[in-house]
Write a protein that holds these residues in place. Structure first.
Motif, PDB file in Angstrom:
ATOM      1  N   TYR A 758      11.394  26.000 -45.737  1.00 42.03           N
ATOM      2  CA  TYR A 758      10.755  26.681 -44.610  1.00 42.03           C
ATOM      3  C   TYR A 758      11.750  26.723 -43.448  1.00 42.03           C
ATOM      4  N   VAL A 759      12.633  27.720 -43.467  1.00 40.74           N
ATOM      5  CA  VAL A 759      13.762  27.746 -42.541  1.00 40.74           C
ATOM      6  C   VAL A 759      13.302  27.802 -41.088  1.00 40.74           C
ATOM      7  N   GLU A 760      12.356  28.683 -40.793  1.00 35.44           N
ATOM      8  CA  GLU A 760      11.946  28.858 -39.399  1.00 35.44           C
ATOM      9  C   GLU A 760      11.244  27.606 -38.868  1.00 35.44           C
ATOM     10  N   LYS A 761      10.378  27.001 -39.686  1.00 34.49           N
ATOM     11  CA  LYS A 761       9.712  25.768 -39.268  1.00 34.49           C
ATOM     12  C   LYS A 761      10.727  24.634 -39.101  1.00 34.49           C
ATOM     13  N   TYR A 762      11.746  24.647 -39.972  1.00 32.13           N
ATOM     14  CA  TYR A 762      12.809  23.648 -39.866  1.00 32.13           C
ATOM     15  C   TYR A 762      13.534  23.801 -38.534  1.00 32.13           C
ATOM     16  N   ARG A 763      13.858  25.059 -38.161  1.00 34.31           N
ATOM     17  CA  ARG A 763      14.575  25.319 -36.914  1.00 34.31           C
ATOM     18  C   ARG A 763      13.742  24.837 -35.701  1.00 34.31           C
ATOM     19  N   VAL A 764      12.476  25.215 -35.689  1.00 35.32           N
ATOM     20  CA  VAL A 764      11.608  24.832 -34.563  1.00 35.32           C
ATOM     21  C   VAL A 764      11.518  23.312 -34.432  1.00 35.32           C
ATOM     22  N   THR A 765      11.416  22.629 -35.560  1.00 34.76           N
ATOM     23  CA  THR A 765      11.301  21.161 -35.524  1.00 34.76           C
ATOM     24  C   THR A 765      12.607  20.525 -35.048  1.00 34.76           C
ATOM     25  N   LEU A 766      13.762  21.085 -35.480  1.00 39.45           N
ATOM     26  CA  LEU A 766      15.044  20.572 -34.974  1.00 39.45           C
ATOM     27  C   LEU A 766      15.126  20.714 -33.453  1.00 39.45           C
ATOM     28  N   GLU A 767      14.631  21.822 -32.938  1.00 42.11           N
ATOM     29  CA  GLU A 767      14.644  22.023 -31.481  1.00 42.11           C
ATOM     30  C   GLU A 767      13.749  20.996 -30.780  1.00 42.11           C
ATOM     31  N   LYS A 768      12.622  20.656 -31.413  1.00 46.92           N
ATOM     32  CA  LYS A 768      11.740  19.625 -30.851  1.00 46.92           C
ATOM     33  C   LYS A 768      12.422  18.257 -30.867  1.00 46.92           C
ATOM     34  N   ILE A 769      13.181  17.988 -31.952  1.00 47.90           N
ATOM     35  CA  ILE A 769      13.927  16.725 -32.013  1.00 47.90           C
ATOM     36  C   ILE A 769      14.946  16.677 -30.886  1.00 47.90           C
ATOM     37  N   GLU A 770      15.637  17.788 -30.671  1.00 46.98           N
ATOM     38  CA  GLU A 770      16.634  17.838 -29.601  1.00 46.98           C
ATOM     39  C   GLU A 770      15.986  17.548 -28.247  1.00 46.98           C
ATOM     40  N   ILE A 796      22.156  13.577 -30.812  1.00 42.55           N
ATOM     41  CA  ILE A 796      22.047  14.920 -30.222  1.00 42.55           C
ATOM     42  C   ILE A 796      23.117  15.843 -30.799  1.00 42.55           C
ATOM     43  N   GLN A 797      24.326  15.337 -30.946  1.00 40.84           N
ATOM     44  CA  GLN A 797      25.403  16.146 -31.523  1.00 40.84           C
ATOM     45  C   GLN A 797      25.104  16.532 -32.966  1.00 40.84           C
ATOM     46  N   ASP A 798      24.528  15.603 -33.726  1.00 39.58           N
ATOM     47  CA  ASP A 798      24.175  15.901 -35.121  1.00 39.58           C
ATOM     48  C   ASP A 798      23.121  17.017 -35.191  1.00 39.58           C
ATOM     49  N   ILE A 799      22.127  16.949 -34.300  1.00 40.38           N
ATOM     50  CA  ILE A 799      21.071  17.980 -34.290  1.00 40.38           C
ATOM     51  C   ILE A 799      21.651  19.335 -33.902  1.00 40.38           C
ATOM     52  N   LYS A 800      22.538  19.345 -32.911  1.00 36.32           N
ATOM     53  CA  LYS A 800      23.170  20.601 -32.499  1.00 36.32           C
ATOM     54  C   LYS A 800      23.948  21.218 -33.658  1.00 36.32           C
ATOM     55  N   ALA A 801      24.643  20.349 -34.407  1.00 35.09           N
ATOM     56  CA  ALA A 801      25.424  20.840 -35.544  1.00 35.09           C
ATOM     57  C   ALA A 801      24.505  21.462 -36.610  1.00 35.09           C
ATOM     58  N   LYS A 802      23.358  20.800 -36.872  1.00 35.49           N
ATOM     59  CA  LYS A 802      22.414  21.339 -37.851  1.00 35.49           C
ATOM     60  C   LYS A 802      21.848  22.678 -37.393  1.00 35.49           C
TER      61      LYS A 802
END
Length: 810
Positions: A758-770, A796-802
């Protein structure tokens, strides 16, 4: 009749008994319990229903004998075979009072976090189930006011408690007495409702004869029997009046009195106020005590010369006339309920300020005595005393609204010396009581007293209610006064408590500032400052550990350890706690060998010092957690199994300690790769913590359970659990700003979405983690916690990279 009672209650001599006999046989003389006459049909109904039913609703007119019927029935069912919990509902003011009264009656502590009725009801049921097959009988007496006049929420909580006890606990039976029929439509199959009627004429004659002692009624017998209308209390009072004072009242007089006064059913529903019996001054003063009382308390509130005098001139005569009930086991008296209402309606205390002052003096001493014993080996006896005195102490707290200068100091003493008792067992009235104390301090211009009360209120909000900002406000108010009065133990205490409050808010630099101020006073002062200096040193070490300043933390912890050993000896729970804090410091530092060493030392000391089971279990969990991290899984399991065995041996195991042990066992299985077993343990921890409160430990266990389900491939369940945890984000960050669990929970969700594509849900959740990591970055910046800050920035750097590696949105 009114004149006769005026004479009676002014104080009669106790005819025919010498002073020596009186002193030596007081219990025999005072325990004038009338024979239980008749009611064969009622007893047979209950006996027949006993095996089939679990809840019994006994209803009927006031003073018709409902409570006595239940008592006699229970006597016939081998009373020593069950635990009997008696609650007089007339004396219960709210759901908090009901909860604390049940806990005190059973000898268990109410849980501070179990504020909602569903949670404290679960706690009580859980405690009953933990007793195994031992049978319990709950007797809720005088429930009519609770059902009709005390609010829908209170009524519903009471019904929920009864329903839950019946449904969840196979070893429980319940009796409820009331003037009206109680409805339990959902429990029809196990509910027996029975109306108690007035005694019939044959039973009335028989009961009269048991108290007449040879007095012949002659031609007036039928009239007296009819006029008593089958009410046992009235029958007993009539009989006792005819036999007292050498027959001064004749049967003819009694018929005239009954016709004149029309004591119809002795019930407020069945006769007008002007026809009730008027009681005189002494009984009216005793009625000011809402619950039961002992002879010493009666002597004090009546301002009598001695206990012997008040027994001789008041308690025994009125007991013989069945105005007072007496419990020979506790040696306590109480006014018959319906007569209490008559007294309250028809007579007022003329010198109410004087009586109120006596009441405050008597029961302030009682409250202080119970408070002092709560933290000692007399804990169980203190709880028993509290059970007896609860209604009297509740009234005492409410009396603060009538504060005058002559009673003012009593309330200040309670506020400052009875804080734990009020917070744990009288929470329903505690907040209003403290506010009343603050108003009184304003009224009488006692700034020092106001500071003392603010310290107590700050402690309540910080440690009990979890309202840290309000607690800080109260501490600040106290400090504004105390700082103007120079160095003192109270000022050092205020600084230490304020520091602890700041530490709970993750405001470590502010916390350290207050700890240092406390130490600057306590370290250079006398022996009485020693305990507060040790608390401040220990707290400073904890704060510095959180900041990652391990060298400084180490200095404070070891200085505290050396001083504790010097002052308290090698084997003291405080020394064990100090070792444990050093273990935390080394674990945070990454030195697991040293952490294990000091956790183990702390555990050994606590066991030798016979520390409370909760403290021992937390130490066992710490040692086990480090052991499993070091891959010593067998040792870790042995330690946690030891913890669980200790908890099982408890009468009622503390639920948070149980949850901690299961959570630690789950982490051990998790590290072993035994995911099925880990899931089972985490589920138990979640289930227990959910019944206590939706707090930080509950969130932590939810995250553990979600993560292990994810790794097992149970993605839907993992997401469901994670969403439950994320609903508590605001509460979690407010309670513990530096908590990592929300970020960990979001990482679990992101991993599930990634695995499922679920790419879009993955992206949104990564942004929430950030976003959550940026919040934590600000927290650690404010704390000046360089070590934690470095770790967060790497994340934070790891999340940005993802995020950068994800395909661009179309």
């Amino acid at each position: 009749m009114a004149d006769t009672h005026s004479k009676l209650f002014m104080g009669c001599s106790y005819n025919g008994i010498s002073r020596e006999m009186f002193e030596n046989n007081f219990d025999d003389d005072i325990d004038i319990e009338a024979d239980f006459v008749g009611r064969e049909n009622d007893l047979n109904v209950l006996k027949t229903a006993w095996q089939k039913h679990k809840i019994f609703g006994i209803f009927g007119l006031r003073s018709v004998g409902k409570s006595r019927l239940v008592t006699e029935f229970l006597k016939s069912t081998k009373p020593g075979s069950f635990v009997r919990i008696y609650i007089d509902m007339k004396l219960i003011s709210d759901t908090n009072s009901l909860y604390s009264r049940v806990c005190a009656s059973y000898g268990i502590e109410p849980e501070l976090q179990a504020a909602q009725s569903s949670r404290w009801i679960y706690h009580i049921c859980d405690c009953i189930k933990a007793a195994g097959k031992k049978p319990f009988v709950f007797f809720f007496d005088n429930t009519e006011d609770y059902q009709e006049f005390k609010g829908v929420d209170i009524r519903d909580s009471f019904f929920s408690l009864c329903t839950s006890l019946v449904r969840q606990c196979s070893n429980v039976k319940i009796f409820i007495t009331s003037t009206t029929r109680v409805q339990f439509s959902q429990l029809k199959k196990v509910y027996c409702s029975h109306e108690v009627l007035p005694l019939n004429q044959w039973e009335t004659r028989l009961l009269l004869k048991t108290v007449l002692e040879g007095v012949e009624l002659g031609e007036y017998e039928n009239a007296i029997v009819d006029l008593c209308e089958g009410m046992p209390l009235l029958i007993l009072m009539v009989g006792s009046e005819l036999t007292e004072d050498s027959g001064m009242i004749t049967p003819k007089d009694m018929v005239e009195f009954l016709l004149t006064c029309r004591l119809k059913a002795l019930s407020r529903e069945f006769y007008p106020e002007e026809d009730r019996v008027v009681y005189k001054r002494r009984l009216t003063i005793l009625e000011y005590i809402p619950g039961s009382f002992n002879a010493e308390q009666a002597k004090e509130i009546l301002d009598s010369q001695s206990v012997a005098t008040v027994k001789d001139q008041m308690l025994i005569p009125v007991r013989r006339r069945h105005v007072l009930k007496y419990d020979p086991r506790t040696r306590r008296f109480s006014i018959q309920g319906i007569l209490r209402e008559c007294i309250k309606t028809f007579y007022t205390i003329k010198n109410i300020p004087e009586i109120r002052a006596r009441y405050c003096r008597i029961f302030t001493a009682v409250m202080k005595n119970i408070s002092q014993r709560l933290g000692t080996a007399e804990y169980t006896k203190a709880l028993a005393s509290f059970t007896e005195e609860q209604p009297n102490l509740q009234k005492l707290l409410i009396e603060v609204k009538y504060t005058k200068q002559d009673t003012y100091h009593f309330f200040i003493e309670m506020a400052t010396q009875c804080t734990e008792l009020i917070e744990r067992y009288m929470a329903g009235d505690g907040e209003d009581f403290y506010q009343g104390c603050l108003r009184a301090a304003d009224m009488y211009g006692q700034e020092g007293d106001k500071a003392s009360v603010n310290l107590a209120v700050g402690s309540m909000y910080t440690n009990t209610k979890g309202n840290l900002s309000q607690g800080a406000n109260n501490y600040e108010s106290a400090l504004r006064v105390l700082e103007t009065k120079g160095k003192s133990l109270q000022l050092a205490t205020a600084y230490q408590r304020m520091g602890w409050n700041m530490l709970q808010q993750a405001r470590n630099l502010d916390a350290n500032r207050f700890f240092k101020k406390s130490l600057s006073i306590s370290l250079v002062s006398g022996q009485e400052f020693k305990l507060i200096s040790l608390q401040s040193m220990s707290s400073m070490g904890v704060s510095l550990t959180q900041l990652g300043k391990f060298d400084e933390s180490e200095r404070y912890h070891f200085a505290c350890l050396d001083e504790r050993i010097r002052v308290q000896g090698e084997n003291h729970p405080g020394v064990g706690a100090c070792y444990n804090n050093i273990g935390v410091m080394y674990e945070q530092r990454g030195d697991l060998e040293k952490a294990f060493e000091y956790y183990k030392k702390g555990l050994d000391v606590k066991v030798k010092a016979k520390a409370p089971v909760m403290s021992v279990v937390f130490s066992l969990s710490n040692v086990a957690n480090v052991s499993s991290t070091m891959q010593n899984y067998e040792d870790a399991h042995k330690l946690i199994d030891d913890a669980l065995e200790r908890l099982k041996a408890e009468k009622v195991p503390p639920r948070e300690a149980l949850a901690c042990a299961y959570d630690t066992k789950g982490k051990t299985y998790d590290r072993e790769g035994k995911l099925k077993e880990a899931e089972e343990m985490f589920q138990v921890a979640v289930d227990i913590r959910e019944t206590i409160a939706e707090n930080m430990p509950y969130v932590e266990s939810l995250v553990h359970l979600a993560d292990v389900n994810k790794r097992k491939g149970n993605y839907e369940k993992s997401l469901e659990l994670a969403k439950c945890a994320l609903k508590l984000t605001s509460k979690a960050t407010l309670a513990m700003p530096q908590n990592p669990f929300i970020a960990e929970c979001l990482e679990c969700v992101a991993d599930v979405y990634n695995r499922k594509g679920y790419v879009e849900k993955y992206r949104v959740t990564l942004e929430k983690i950030e976003t959550e990591l940026l919040r934590l970055e600000q927290v650690f910046l404010c704390q000046c916690n360089d070590r934690a800050l470095e770790k967060i920035r790497n994340q934070i750097q790891d999340i940005k990279a993802k995020l950068d590696n994800l395909p661009k949105e179309s």
